[in-house]
Write a protein that holds these residues in place. Structure first.
Motif, PDB file in Angstrom:
ATOM      1  N   GLU A   1      -7.576   5.985 -16.292  1.00  0.00           N
ATOM      2  CA  GLU A   1      -8.582   6.751 -17.012  1.00  0.00           C
ATOM      3  C   GLU A   1      -8.032   7.423 -18.266  1.00  0.00           C
ATOM      4  N   SER A   2      -6.715   7.437 -18.429  1.00  0.00           N
ATOM      5  CA  SER A   2      -6.146   7.992 -19.658  1.00  0.00           C
ATOM      6  C   SER A   2      -6.239   7.012 -20.825  1.00  0.00           C
ATOM      7  N   LEU A   3      -6.579   5.757 -20.502  1.00  0.00           N
ATOM      8  CA  LEU A   3      -6.701   4.719 -21.525  1.00  0.00           C
ATOM      9  C   LEU A   3      -8.152   4.599 -21.977  1.00  0.00           C
ATOM     10  N   PRO A   4      -8.371   4.198 -23.225  1.00  0.00           N
ATOM     11  CA  PRO A   4      -9.759   3.996 -23.677  1.00  0.00           C
ATOM     12  C   PRO A   4     -10.455   2.947 -22.807  1.00  0.00           C
ATOM     13  N   SER A   5     -11.675   3.234 -22.405  1.00  0.00           N
ATOM     14  CA  SER A   5     -12.438   2.244 -21.643  1.00  0.00           C
ATOM     15  C   SER A   5     -12.813   1.095 -22.562  1.00  0.00           C
TER      16      SER A   5
END
Length: 546
Positions: free
Chosen positions: A129-133
């Motif tokens: 979830e720390s990465l761009p979706s």
């Protein structure tokens, strides 16, 4: 002497700092690379042997900060035995016909030669979830040798578009049965967030899956429900002939093609399977998966012959992907060349005249051919070709209706039944009756025209109407056609009718419709366009063109 723990910390920081990594990537030779590493690690006496030993020690238990680490490092390979992934530094935009070609280019530098991080995959899930979706704009499924590389490489020409073409990492993770089934969607999404992470100048993502990934379409469409979906197929004879010349991985038995049912590989249960039977079985699996995908109403289905006959502008219209004139010109030039053989003009493959398959007697072949021919019904062709015909109309565009268009279509229906409000009934009662009438109409349509396709009409990007067509080998039936009252009288209805008639005439099909007997305005429109009355009842009149 610098403390070893400090050197480890410096190394961890180095792997997360793009500017330092760029300097290493640009190193002129090995000596220059070692000198840069000595400076970064504050290790003046560092030599090649010490550097290699130090880097090898850092592999154990390495867990990066993915949000920073993935700005340069790209996950390149999945190792099923250890459930780990390898990383390569990628500084250039992905541009090759296949993702593996971009990865091979990235491995050539000194940085990729000396520093090859590996990480366990599952612990990285906590950072997903720390990465761009990601929200793919288009996903491409195919049977192999169907023109999918031409389509995906065309999108690579668009500067704002990132293309992942046949990611082996994602496929290998997706098909690794050692993972719990509930975990696989999360792992696949993590891999796609890492590989599909958009650069600052990119805003669109296209994913072309490997052929055998077709088996995973339910999971992928559930992960990315808003993605356009294109599925490409081809006559099995031509696919088999192509793989006889040069077999792909899945047709050489080097990939576990996953399908949830047995494949008809041989005529006899006791017969020894051969390569041709195996390949027919794989294609039969593709055909069954494609049928299920198409019946889900989530994809545009296209045959290789249709794709060859299209112009770039028509394909962009079918996919509802507007292109600038400059982009269309680039695509036109690109389509002249063989995308798999750089610099060579495209020459269509001529299927071999003779084949080892006895097509008239082989049960497996007949099953496969029947499955393919069922997919080639006119409905499958019409879904794409009618779109291509209507989109070029000036100011008028069209796209298939989706679930969230239902409210708009209901309002259009209500606009044709204003007399309900003239009956003197309470407003809520009249509205309730209208809603009931609309639901009954939809039930009737589903029962009488189960294969009909509904479209939303747009004029200058504003939704202005609905078109519903049911097409078979005998006729085009105009099931429903409504232009919003505020947009009538502008020639929009005439433009749509002319496009429908043009496409029907090209296929030598008549156009049929039914119109309410009291709807004099609609009857007048149809008569002006050459429709003639065929029969009538108390409430409806049937018309036909020509």
């Amino acid at each position: 002497m610098t403390d070893f723990d400090e050197q480890q910390q410096r190394y961890w920081q180095l792997l997360h700092q793009p500017q330092m990594l760029i300097l290493l990537h640009q190193a002129n030779d090995v000596e220059h690379f070692i000198a840069l590493m000595a400076d970064f690690l504050n290790w003046p006496e560092l030599n090649l042997e010490q550097m290699l030993a130090f880097i090898a020690l850092q592999q154990q238990g390495f867990i990066p900060d993915l949000a920073r680490f993935s700005q340069v490092w790209f996950p390149s390979r999945y190792h099923a035995q250890t459930k780990t992934i390898s990383w390569v530094p990628v500084f250039q935009r992905l541009s090759k016909p296949f993702l593996e070609d971009d990865i091979c280019d990235a491995r050539r530098g000194l940085l990729a030669s000396f520093i090859q991080p590996q990480t366990l995959l599952e612990p990285l899930l906590s950072q997903r979830e720390s990465l761009p979706s990601i929200n793919p704009n288009l996903m491409i499924f195919h049977w192999s040798r169907c023109g999918s590389t031409l389509v995906s490489s065309s999108f690579s020409l668009l500067k704002a578009c990132r293309v992942l073409s046949e990611s082996m990492l994602c496929s290998d993770v997706m098909h690794h049965d050692a993972w719990p089934s509930s975990l696989i969607p999360q792992l696949v999404d993590l891999c796609l967030r890492l590989q599909g992470r958009l650069r600052p100048d990119e805003c669109e993502l296209v994913i072309k899956w490997n052929a055998w990934d077709l088996a995973c379409w339910p999971m992928l469409l559930e992960l990315y429900p808003n993605s356009r979906v294109l599925c490409l197929m081809r006559h099995p004879r031509d696919i088999l002939a192509s793989h006889q010349r040069e077999a792909g991985m899945h047709m050489a038995g080097r990939v576990k093609a996953v399908f949830p049912y047995p494949l008809p590989l041989t005529e006899s249960t006791y017969a020894e399977p051969n390569l041709d039977a195996f390949r027919m079985g794989v294609l039969h699996g593709f055909a069954q998966q494609t049928t299920a995908l198409y019946q889900s109403s989530r994809c545009i289905l296209m045959d290789y012959q249709q794709l060859n006959a299209l112009k770039p502008s028509a394909l962009s219209a079918i996919l509802d992907w507007p292109l600038a004139e400059e982009d269309i010109e680039h695509w036109q030039g690109h389509w002249r060349f063989d995308v798999k053989r750089q610099g060579q003009l495209f020459v269509p493959m001529v299927p071999a005249q003779s084949t080892l398959l006895n097509e008239s007697q082989t049960i497996s072949w007949q099953l496969l051919l029947n499955a393919y021919e069922q997919l080639l019904q006119p409905l499958a062709r019409e879904k794409t070709m009618m779109l291509a015909e209507l989109n070029p109309l000036t100011g008028l565009s069209i796209k298939p209706a989706k679930a969230n268009d239902n409210r708009f279509m209901a309002e259009l229906f209500y606009s044709t039944k204003t007399f309900f409000y003239e009956l003197g009934l309470p407003l809520d009662v009249a509205q309730s009756m209208l809603e009931q009438q609309y639901r009954l109409q939809q039930v009737f349509y589903r029962e009488q025209y189960p294969h009909a396709i509904s479209y939303i009409l747009f004029y200058q990007q504003q939704a202005v109407g609905k078109l519903m067509l049911d097409t078979n080998e005998h006729r085009v039936h105009l099931v429903d056609f409504i232009i919003a009252p505020s947009m009538r009288g502008r020639g929009l209805g005439s433009a749509v009718l002319e496009a429908v008639k043009l496409k029907a005439s090209q296929r030598q099909l008549p156009v049929h419709l039914s119109v309410e007997s009291e709807n004099t305005q609609a009857k007048s429109l149809y008569l002006r366009h050459g429709f003639q009355f065929q029969s009538s009842s108390e409430t409806y009149e049937s018309m036909r063109w020509p």
